[in-house]
Write a protein that holds these residues in place. Structure first.
Motif, PDB file in Angstrom:
ATOM      1  N   LEU A 219       0.832  -1.190   0.000  1.00 45.91           N
ATOM      2  CA  LEU A 219       0.000   0.000   0.000  1.00 45.91           C
ATOM      3  C   LEU A 219       0.872   1.247   0.000  1.00 45.91           C
ATOM      4  CD1 LEU A 219      -2.664  -1.036   2.668  1.00 45.91           C
ATOM      5  CD2 LEU A 219      -2.792  -1.310   0.183  1.00 45.91           C
ATOM      6  N   ARG A 220       0.303   2.334  -0.437  1.00 45.16           N
ATOM      7  CA  ARG A 220       1.019   3.608  -0.500  1.00 45.16           C
ATOM      8  C   ARG A 220       1.498   4.033   0.889  1.00 45.16           C
ATOM      9  NH1 ARG A 220      -3.028   7.719  -2.589  1.00 45.16           N
ATOM     10  NH2 ARG A 220      -3.935   7.154  -0.566  1.00 45.16           N
ATOM     11  N   ASP A 221       2.746   4.474   0.971  1.00 48.33           N
ATOM     12  CA  ASP A 221       3.322   5.013   2.220  1.00 48.33           C
ATOM     13  C   ASP A 221       3.258   4.016   3.373  1.00 48.33           C
ATOM     14  OD1 ASP A 221       3.716   7.420   0.850  1.00 48.33           O
ATOM     15  OD2 ASP A 221       1.733   8.157   1.428  1.00 48.33           O
ATOM     16  N   GLN A 222       3.366   2.729   3.069  1.00 48.73           N
ATOM     17  CA  GLN A 222       3.267   1.727   4.127  1.00 48.73           C
ATOM     18  C   GLN A 222       4.117   0.519   3.761  1.00 48.73           C
ATOM     19  OE1 GLN A 222      -0.759   1.194   5.392  1.00 48.73           O
ATOM     20  NE2 GLN A 222      -0.362  -0.700   6.458  1.00 48.73           N
ATOM     21  N   GLN A 223       4.740  -0.084   4.787  1.00 49.08           N
ATOM     22  CA  GLN A 223       5.522  -1.280   4.527  1.00 49.08           C
ATOM     23  C   GLN A 223       4.613  -2.416   4.068  1.00 49.08           C
ATOM     24  OE1 GLN A 223       7.782  -2.188   8.086  1.00 49.08           O
ATOM     25  NE2 GLN A 223       9.550  -1.045   7.334  1.00 49.08           N
ATOM     26  N   SER A 224       5.146  -3.286   3.221  1.00 41.98           N
ATOM     27  CA  SER A 224       4.389  -4.451   2.774  1.00 41.98           C
ATOM     28  C   SER A 224       4.108  -5.376   3.960  1.00 41.98           C
ATOM     29  CB  SER A 224       5.173  -5.199   1.703  1.00 41.98           C
ATOM     30  OG  SER A 224       5.437  -4.345   0.605  1.00 41.98           O
ATOM     31  N   PHE A 225       2.996  -6.097   3.896  1.00 46.30           N
ATOM     32  CA  PHE A 225       2.655  -6.995   4.999  1.00 46.30           C
ATOM     33  C   PHE A 225       1.862  -8.181   4.478  1.00 46.30           C
ATOM     34  CE2 PHE A 225      -0.678  -3.810   4.671  1.00 46.30           C
ATOM     35  CZ  PHE A 225      -1.853  -4.543   4.737  1.00 46.30           C
ATOM     36  N   ASN A 226       1.933  -9.290   5.227  1.00 47.97           N
ATOM     37  CA  ASN A 226       1.134 -10.477   4.911  1.00 47.97           C
ATOM     38  C   ASN A 226      -0.315 -10.243   5.315  1.00 47.97           C
ATOM     39  OD1 ASN A 226       3.425 -11.831   4.022  1.00 47.97           O
ATOM     40  ND2 ASN A 226       3.785 -12.825   5.991  1.00 47.97           N
ATOM     41  N   PHE A 227      -1.217 -10.690   4.480  1.00 47.28           N
ATOM     42  CA  PHE A 227      -2.648 -10.573   4.735  1.00 47.28           C
ATOM     43  C   PHE A 227      -3.199 -11.997   4.770  1.00 47.28           C
ATOM     44  CE2 PHE A 227      -6.826  -8.440   3.142  1.00 47.28           C
ATOM     45  CZ  PHE A 227      -7.249  -8.286   4.451  1.00 47.28           C
ATOM     46  N   LEU A 228      -3.707 -12.407   5.955  1.00 42.85           N
ATOM     47  CA  LEU A 228      -4.003 -13.811   6.212  1.00 42.85           C
ATOM     48  C   LEU A 228      -5.463 -14.018   6.624  1.00 42.85           C
ATOM     49  CD1 LEU A 228      -0.776 -14.557   8.297  1.00 42.85           C
ATOM     50  CD2 LEU A 228      -1.152 -15.092   5.871  1.00 42.85           C
ATOM     51  N   PRO A 229      -5.977 -15.239   6.529  1.00 40.97           N
ATOM     52  CA  PRO A 229      -7.356 -15.514   6.964  1.00 40.97           C
ATOM     53  C   PRO A 229      -7.592 -15.090   8.413  1.00 40.97           C
ATOM     54  CG  PRO A 229      -6.500 -17.371   5.726  1.00 40.97           C
ATOM     55  CD  PRO A 229      -5.340 -16.421   5.924  1.00 40.97           C
ATOM     56  N   GLY A 230      -8.779 -14.514   8.655  1.00 38.88           N
ATOM     57  CA  GLY A 230      -9.094 -14.008   9.992  1.00 38.88           C
ATOM     58  C   GLY A 230      -8.700 -12.561  10.178  1.00 38.88           C
ATOM     59  N   GLU A 231      -8.100 -11.943   9.159  1.00 32.54           N
ATOM     60  CA  GLU A 231      -7.678 -10.542   9.247  1.00 32.54           C
ATOM     61  C   GLU A 231      -8.497  -9.695   8.284  1.00 32.54           C
ATOM     62  OE1 GLU A 231      -2.975 -11.484  10.300  1.00 32.54           O
ATOM     63  OE2 GLU A 231      -3.493 -10.519   8.386  1.00 32.54           O
ATOM     64  N   SER A 232      -8.631  -8.407   8.642  1.00 35.51           N
ATOM     65  CA  SER A 232      -9.348  -7.453   7.792  1.00 35.51           C
ATOM     66  C   SER A 232      -8.525  -6.178   7.636  1.00 35.51           C
ATOM     67  CB  SER A 232     -10.724  -7.120   8.378  1.00 35.51           C
ATOM     68  OG  SER A 232     -11.582  -8.242   8.315  1.00 35.51           O
ATOM     69  N   LEU A 233      -8.920  -5.397   6.646  1.00 36.18           N
ATOM     70  CA  LEU A 233      -8.203  -4.170   6.312  1.00 36.18           C
ATOM     71  C   LEU A 233      -9.223  -3.139   5.850  1.00 36.18           C
ATOM     72  CD1 LEU A 233      -5.419  -2.764   5.650  1.00 36.18           C
ATOM     73  CD2 LEU A 233      -5.595  -3.822   3.386  1.00 36.18           C
ATOM     74  N   ILE A 234      -9.135  -1.926   6.398  1.00 34.22           N
ATOM     75  CA  ILE A 234     -10.014  -0.830   5.987  1.00 34.22           C
ATOM     76  C   ILE A 234      -9.228   0.099   5.077  1.00 34.22           C
ATOM     77  CG2 ILE A 234     -11.521   1.040   6.733  1.00 34.22           C
ATOM     78  CD1 ILE A 234     -12.415  -1.671   7.727  1.00 34.22           C
TER      79      ILE A 234
END
Length: 303
Positions: free
Chosen positions: A63-78
């Motif tokens: 994402l813009r201006d943010q370090q890359s990260f793992n996105f896994l089941p059970g997690e959400s993102l706004i």
């Protein structure tokens, strides 16, 4: 979370990367994305605020201006409107596809819920509910998980009243996400906020005194509020009771202490402020799905 039988019976699989199945209602649109082969730098963007939630597999989000990260089941993102997502799919396979939901919610609906929250459940010290911190990445709690599971069913169900059903669920979802975000802000910034916010002051006090006896009555005095008003405001703003918050913080501390195989369980539960081993065991197992002793044994393996 599981996709319904109706989804699988009616969706068309046209693309191996981010195959999209969409359902559009008055105040929200639900998109289910499936990826059946490894891919990199896939771009995705929406013109409305979006809740993304992983169902199966793994993504790497850029994402813009943010370090890359793992996105896994059970997690959400706004995500805010027009946020450009760049996504890798390192593990997707035809036999094990990556699945994710993305729910675009109208800003008018969000504003209406926030207006109602400020009227019916005002925050302490004159603060107001406002739009969430965008790019907020969090683990779904039980309440949010159950709402998302219900929304998956409602969007894919062929029911004449589903617009009304979804609208009611969206209100609860927005409130719970705002409370989760508030809890994160208070927890991470309690020291900086404590000088002019009574709840932040109490949260900082809790985190500094986990080893001591803590009660709602004592904490309400610290906040200069009546016991009933303190309990109501705390639960409104953080989405959980003061007792649950205290236990959550004590379990976080216990998790770190249990990684030291030289500490006894008795030393740990006393250092965390639990009055008995049986209560400590019960709370720990309820939250971590494993007994404290079994958890500690993981760190006592000789290499």
């Amino acid at each position: 979370m599981e996709l319904s039988r109706d989804f699988y019976e009616n969706r068309k699989l046209e693309n191996l990367v981010e195959n999209q199945t969409s359902y559009t209602l008055n105040n929200a649109a639900l998109h289910i994305f499936e990826t059946h082969e490894q891919a990199e730098r896939v771009l995705l963007q929406f013109d409305k605020p979006v809740l993304a939630s992983m169902l199966k597999g793994k993504k790497i989000m850029h994402l813009r201006d943010q370090q890359s990260f793992n996105f896994l089941p059970g997690e959400s993102l706004i995500l805010p409107p027009d946020e450009l997502m760049c996504i890798d799919f390192p593990e997707a396979q035809s036999t094990n596809p990556t699945q994710c939901l993305a729910m675009a919610i109208s800003e008018e609906k969000i504003d209406k819920v926030i207006e109602s929250m400020n009227e019916l459940m005002p925050k302490v010290d004159g603060d107001e509910w406002a739009l969430i911190d965008y790019n907020f990445h969090f683990t779904n709690d039980v309440g949010i998980y159950q709402i998302l599971q219900r929304l998956l069913f409602l969007f894919t169900e062929n029911h004449p009243s589903k617009d009304m059903f979804v609208d009611n669920m969206l209100e609860e979802l927005i409130i719970r996400i705002l409370q989760t975000n508030s809890r994160k802000i208070y927890t991470e910034q309690s020291f900086n906020l404590s000088s002019n916010n009574r709840l932040a002051y109490v949260i900082e006090y809790i985190r500094s005194n986990l080893h001591n006896h803590l009660s709602v009555k004592g904490l309400s005095k610290k906040a200069c509020m009546s016991e009933s008003n303190f309990y109501r405001v705390f639960k409104n703003e953080l989405g959980i009771s003061p007792t649950d918050f205290i236990n959550n913080e004590r379990i976080k501390l216990a998790v770190s202490l249990l990684q030291n195989p030289n500490k006894t369980i008795k030393e740990i539960y006393q250092e965390c402020g639990f009055e008995s081993r049986s209560y400590f065991n019960r709370v720990f197992k309820r939250r971590k799905k494993v007994a404290p002793g079994d958890y500690q044994s993981r760190f006592n393996v000789k290499l």
